[in-house]
Design an enzyme around this catalytic site. Structure first.
Site, PDB file in Angstrom:
ATOM      1  N   VAL A  35      23.624  23.066  37.099  1.00 28.60           N
ATOM      2  CA  VAL A  35      23.689  23.040  35.636  1.00 28.60           C
ATOM      3  C   VAL A  35      25.101  23.344  35.145  1.00 28.60           C
ATOM      4  O   VAL A  35      25.627  22.654  34.264  1.00 28.60           O
ATOM      5  CB  VAL A  35      22.672  24.055  35.048  1.00 28.60           C
TER       6      VAL A  35
ATOM      7  N   ARG B  53      15.679  21.934  47.424  1.00 29.39           N
ATOM      8  CA  ARG B  53      14.974  23.174  47.104  1.00 29.39           C
ATOM      9  C   ARG B  53      13.495  22.870  46.828  1.00 29.39           C
ATOM     10  O   ARG B  53      13.184  22.020  46.011  1.00 29.39           O
ATOM     11  CB  ARG B  53      15.637  23.862  45.896  1.00 29.39           C
TER      12      ARG B  53
ATOM     13  N   PHE C  73       5.445  11.118  34.066  1.00 26.93           N
ATOM     14  CA  PHE C  73       4.933  12.312  34.751  1.00 26.93           C
ATOM     15  C   PHE C  73       3.445  12.261  35.057  1.00 26.93           C
ATOM     16  O   PHE C  73       2.799  13.297  35.190  1.00 26.93           O
ATOM     17  CB  PHE C  73       5.281  13.591  33.945  1.00 26.93           C
TER      18      PHE C  73
ATOM     19  N   TYR D 295       2.387  10.237  37.741  1.00 25.65           N
ATOM     20  CA  TYR D 295       2.367   9.554  39.037  1.00 25.65           C
ATOM     21  C   TYR D 295       1.751  10.503  40.052  1.00 25.65           C
ATOM     22  O   TYR D 295       2.231  11.634  40.208  1.00 25.65           O
ATOM     23  CB  TYR D 295       3.783   9.217  39.506  1.00 25.65           C
TER      24      TYR D 295
ATOM     25  N   CYS E 128      13.200  23.938  39.884  1.00 30.39           N
ATOM     26  CA  CYS E 128      12.770  24.458  38.575  1.00 30.39           C
ATOM     27  C   CYS E 128      11.264  24.636  38.418  1.00 30.39           C
ATOM     28  O   CYS E 128      10.807  25.745  38.150  1.00 30.39           O
ATOM     29  CB  CYS E 128      13.311  23.557  37.475  1.00 30.39           C
TER      30      CYS E 128
ATOM     31  N   PHE F 220      17.852  20.984  29.612  1.00 27.26           N
ATOM     32  CA  PHE F 220      16.734  20.090  29.946  1.00 27.26           C
ATOM     33  C   PHE F 220      17.152  18.936  30.862  1.00 27.26           C
ATOM     34  O   PHE F 220      16.391  17.991  31.042  1.00 27.26           O
ATOM     35  CB  PHE F 220      16.102  19.534  28.669  1.00 27.26           C
TER      36      PHE F 220
ATOM     37  N   GLU G 150      17.764  16.471  37.404  1.00 27.28           N
ATOM     38  CA  GLU G 150      18.595  16.134  38.554  1.00 27.28           C
ATOM     39  C   GLU G 150      18.375  14.657  38.855  1.00 27.28           C
ATOM     40  O   GLU G 150      17.266  14.150  38.771  1.00 27.28           O
ATOM     41  CB  GLU G 150      18.209  17.007  39.753  1.00 27.28           C
TER      42      GLU G 150
HETATM   43  P1  NAD Z   1      22.582  26.889  41.287  1.00 27.88           P
HETATM   44  O1  NAD Z   1      22.023  27.810  42.289  1.00 27.88           O
HETATM   45  O2  NAD Z   1      22.882  25.472  41.651  1.00 27.88           O
HETATM   46  O3  NAD Z   1      23.929  27.524  40.677  1.00 27.88           O
HETATM   47  C1  NAD Z   1      24.082  28.862  40.310  1.00 27.88           C
HETATM   48  C2  NAD Z   1      25.530  29.254  40.564  1.00 27.88           C
HETATM   49  O4  NAD Z   1      25.788  30.520  39.972  1.00 27.88           O
HETATM   50  C3  NAD Z   1      25.896  29.374  42.034  1.00 27.88           C
HETATM   51  O5  NAD Z   1      26.994  28.542  42.324  1.00 27.88           O
HETATM   52  C4  NAD Z   1      26.268  30.861  42.198  1.00 27.88           C
HETATM   53  O6  NAD Z   1      27.286  31.080  43.153  1.00 27.88           O
HETATM   54  C5  NAD Z   1      26.725  31.200  40.799  1.00 27.88           C
HETATM   55  N1  NAD Z   1      26.755  32.635  40.466  1.00 27.88           N
HETATM   56  C6  NAD Z   1      25.819  33.588  40.727  1.00 27.88           C
HETATM   57  N2  NAD Z   1      26.207  34.785  40.229  1.00 27.88           N
HETATM   58  C7  NAD Z   1      27.403  34.583  39.614  1.00 27.88           C
HETATM   59  C8  NAD Z   1      28.302  35.412  38.895  1.00 27.88           C
HETATM   60  N3  NAD Z   1      28.043  36.706  38.694  1.00 27.88           N
HETATM   61  N4  NAD Z   1      29.422  34.857  38.410  1.00 27.88           N
HETATM   62  C9  NAD Z   1      29.698  33.557  38.605  1.00 27.88           C
HETATM   63  N5  NAD Z   1      28.885  32.717  39.277  1.00 27.88           N
HETATM   64  C10 NAD Z   1      27.742  33.211  39.764  1.00 27.88           C
HETATM   65  O7  NAD Z   1      21.556  26.915  40.063  1.00 27.88           O
HETATM   66  P2  NAD Z   1      21.202  25.724  39.040  1.00 27.88           P
HETATM   67  O8  NAD Z   1      20.255  24.768  39.658  1.00 27.88           O
HETATM   68  O9  NAD Z   1      22.440  25.216  38.413  1.00 27.88           O
HETATM   69  O10 NAD Z   1      20.369  26.554  37.949  1.00 27.88           O
HETATM   70  C11 NAD Z   1      20.978  27.467  37.087  1.00 27.88           C
HETATM   71  C12 NAD Z   1      19.996  27.835  35.996  1.00 27.88           C
HETATM   72  O11 NAD Z   1      19.696  26.679  35.208  1.00 27.88           O
HETATM   73  C13 NAD Z   1      18.650  28.359  36.503  1.00 27.88           C
HETATM   74  O12 NAD Z   1      18.166  29.328  35.625  1.00 27.88           O
HETATM   75  C14 NAD Z   1      17.765  27.117  36.440  1.00 27.88           C
HETATM   76  O13 NAD Z   1      16.406  27.422  36.286  1.00 27.88           O
HETATM   77  C15 NAD Z   1      18.291  26.421  35.209  1.00 27.88           C
HETATM   78  N6  NAD Z   1      18.095  24.957  35.177  1.00 27.88           N
HETATM   79  C16 NAD Z   1      18.288  24.215  36.299  1.00 27.88           C
HETATM   80  C17 NAD Z   1      18.116  22.837  36.247  1.00 27.88           C
HETATM   81  C18 NAD Z   1      18.310  21.985  37.478  1.00 27.88           C
HETATM   82  O14 NAD Z   1      17.893  20.840  37.431  1.00 27.88           O
HETATM   83  N7  NAD Z   1      18.915  22.472  38.540  1.00 27.88           N
HETATM   84  C19 NAD Z   1      17.782  22.213  35.049  1.00 27.88           C
HETATM   85  C20 NAD Z   1      17.607  23.004  33.919  1.00 27.88           C
HETATM   86  C21 NAD Z   1      17.774  24.379  33.997  1.00 27.88           C
END
Ligand code: NAD
Length: 437
Positions: free
Chosen positions: A11, A334, A255, A257, A266, A155, A158
């Site tokens: 994100v 994941r 959604f 399927y 997520c 929102f 991926e």
């Molecule tokens: P991710 O694990 O890919 O990335 C998180 C990053 O934060 C990592 O690179 C980690 O090293 C870094 N981090 C942790 N602690 C830190 C700190 N103190 N300072 C700086 N960096 C730090 O996670 P993601 O998939 O990007 O998800 C992040 C958030 O967004 C989650 O809450 C998730 O639920 C939400 N989200 C994810 C998606 C998705 O499709 N991946 C979509 C919408 C919302």
């Protein structure tokens, strides 16, 4: 305008890159030194269509930079996004450790008014905690710098994350001050030229909106999977049922399927966290508890079919697996259903030869030598006793019957995404097993 995005994961990186593309100066911060070094050298930690070019372009023009030092990004910074992970705690609730750590560091280092925006998916009440942490840190420093907190759940999907960010259906922002609202409006203006709105609301509602959205989508998936299983028992075809119900605008085609259940970073954790939030308040979210149970069961549906087909004799059987990522167009592994399926088949004695267009490296990290990896989809088929399709990448959609007939030892296909036509397969001499048909 200058902003800082803390947490350069899926994100954070997409958010930072897209804001930079729109003309905003963005510093992306992460504690992972290797990730930041890689990004400085143009190496992205994730595979996402269109992202590489945007990162390269904006790094070159100086609008996008990467650092491990949050302090260096806070001077004149107007908005800090927290996009760090919120993984499930042991009891299923969201672990807020990383978000609160970012709040602490911002409180320790901020120099001027800013808006602290939580983009991570966080439970209701998190903004309050964030505010408290920042205030405490400022107090320790003996400073009275004004700041606002806001909630701006993300929102993006991926696989189409850049497109989703650039042309969002809507942007939800929870705010508690007019000043913060003004800043957020200005920040998002470049992305709203298509007429879609920023929906401003109170902060708890914004925090809740994200969980409610993901829970609704997970519910649709579990609903159709449940119906699919019943279709099989009563002799109906869920793909026809989908067409029949999806044409109703109130239901829609998305959604619904049938497949191997939801996975990814997520839905599983967010459904769990919302159930936990409700439990903590003495309320039982019964629908979501059923959604989870159906999803867990669904991951084994294909393995059951394979067991039945081979009369429970899977020892030494070679299964070709097409697709590993939890969905197409991403390398994210994941909570991928492929992992559960591979583990179960392996326990039963089968050997898996898998191919995925982009997720092999991620899979190696997560499940290592559990399966054998191949360089292309046909290599996986050589002398295999069955083909099992798990992720519906476009390149798997059309089967070359001549080629696969030659390569497979046994002409049987298990289609966990219902992408093939059972009649066409039969005409070409294949046995076919889908889901709910
Ligand atoms: P991710 O694990 O890919 O990335 C998180 C990053 O934060 C990592 O690179 C980690 O090293 C870094 N981090 C942790 N602690 C830190 C700190 N103190 N300072 C700086 N960096 C730090 O996670 P993601 O998939 O990007 O998800 C992040 C958030 O967004 C989650 O809450 C998730 O639920 C939400 N989200 C994810 C998606 C998705 O499709 N991946 C979509 C919408 C919302």
């Amino acid at each position: 305008m200058k902003i800082s995005v803390v947490g350069t994961g899926y994100v954070g990186l997409v958010t930072g890159a897209c804001f930079a593309e729109a003309g905003i100066h963005v510093s992306c911060v992460d504690i992972d030194k290797e990730k930041i070094e890689g990004l400085k050298n143009g190496k992205l930690p994730i595979w996402e269509p269109g992202l590489q070019a945007i990162v390269e372009r904006n790094s070159k023009n100086g609008r996008l930079s990467f650092t491990t030092d949050i302090k260096s990004t806070l001077n004149d910074c107007e908005v800090v996004f927290s996009a760090v992970g919120t993984p499930p705690d042991e009891d299923g609730s969201a672990d807020l450790r990383y978000v609160l750590q970012v709040a602490k560091e911002v409180g320790q280092n901020m120099q001027n008014y800013l808006v602290f925006v939580t983009k991570s998916t966080v439970p209701i009440g998190t903004a309050k905690k964030v505010k408290q942490v920042i205030s405490e840190e400022l107090k320790k420093r003996g400073l009275e710098i004004e700041f606002d907190v806001a909630s701006n759940p993300e929102f993006l999907k991926e696989g189409s994350a850049v497109d989703d960010f650039m042309k969002p259906d809507r942007i939800v922002v929870g705010i508690e001050s007019e000043h913060a609202e003004k800043i957020m409006k200005r920040l998002y203006k470049p992305f709203l030229l298509n007429g879609h709105p920023v929906i401003f609301m109170d902060i708890p509602s914004a925090e809740m909106t994200k969980y409610a959205a993901n829970s609704m989508l997970a519910t649709k998936i579990s609903f159709i999977n449940d119906i699919a299983n019943l279709c099989e028992i009563v002799g109906a075809d869920v793909t026809n049922v989908r067409r029949g119900i999806g044409s109703d605008k109130r239901i829609g085609y998305h959604f619904i399927y049938a497949g191997t259940g939801y996975g990814g970073s997520c839905f599983p954790k967010d459904v769990k966290a919302l159930i936990k939030t409700a439990d903590n308040e003495g309320y039982s979210l019964d629908i979501l508890k059923a959604v989870e149970a159906v999803n867990d069961r669904q991951k084994s549906v294909m393995v059951k079919k394979i067991r039945k087909y081979f009369n429970d004799e899977l020892k030494g059987k070679k299964i070709a697996m097409w697709g590993l990522a939890f969905k197409p167009n991403t390398d994210d592994m994941r909570e991928a259903p492929s992992i559960v399926i591979a583990r179960q088949l392996k326990e039963l004695g089968a050997e898996i030869y898998a191919y995925d267009p982009v997720a092999v490296d991620e899979a190696k990290e997560r499940i290592g030598g559990l399966i054998n990896y191949t360089n292309d989809k046909n290599e996986a088929l050589v002398d295999a006793d069955a083909l099992l399709l798990v992720t519906e990448w476009t390149e798997f959609r059309v089967l070359n019957y001549k080629v696969i007939s030659k390569l497979l030892k046994n002409k049987v296909i298990f289609d966990a995404r219902n992408i093939y036509d059972p009649i066409e397969l039969k005409e070409n001499g294949f046995e076919y097993f889908g889901i709910g048909r």
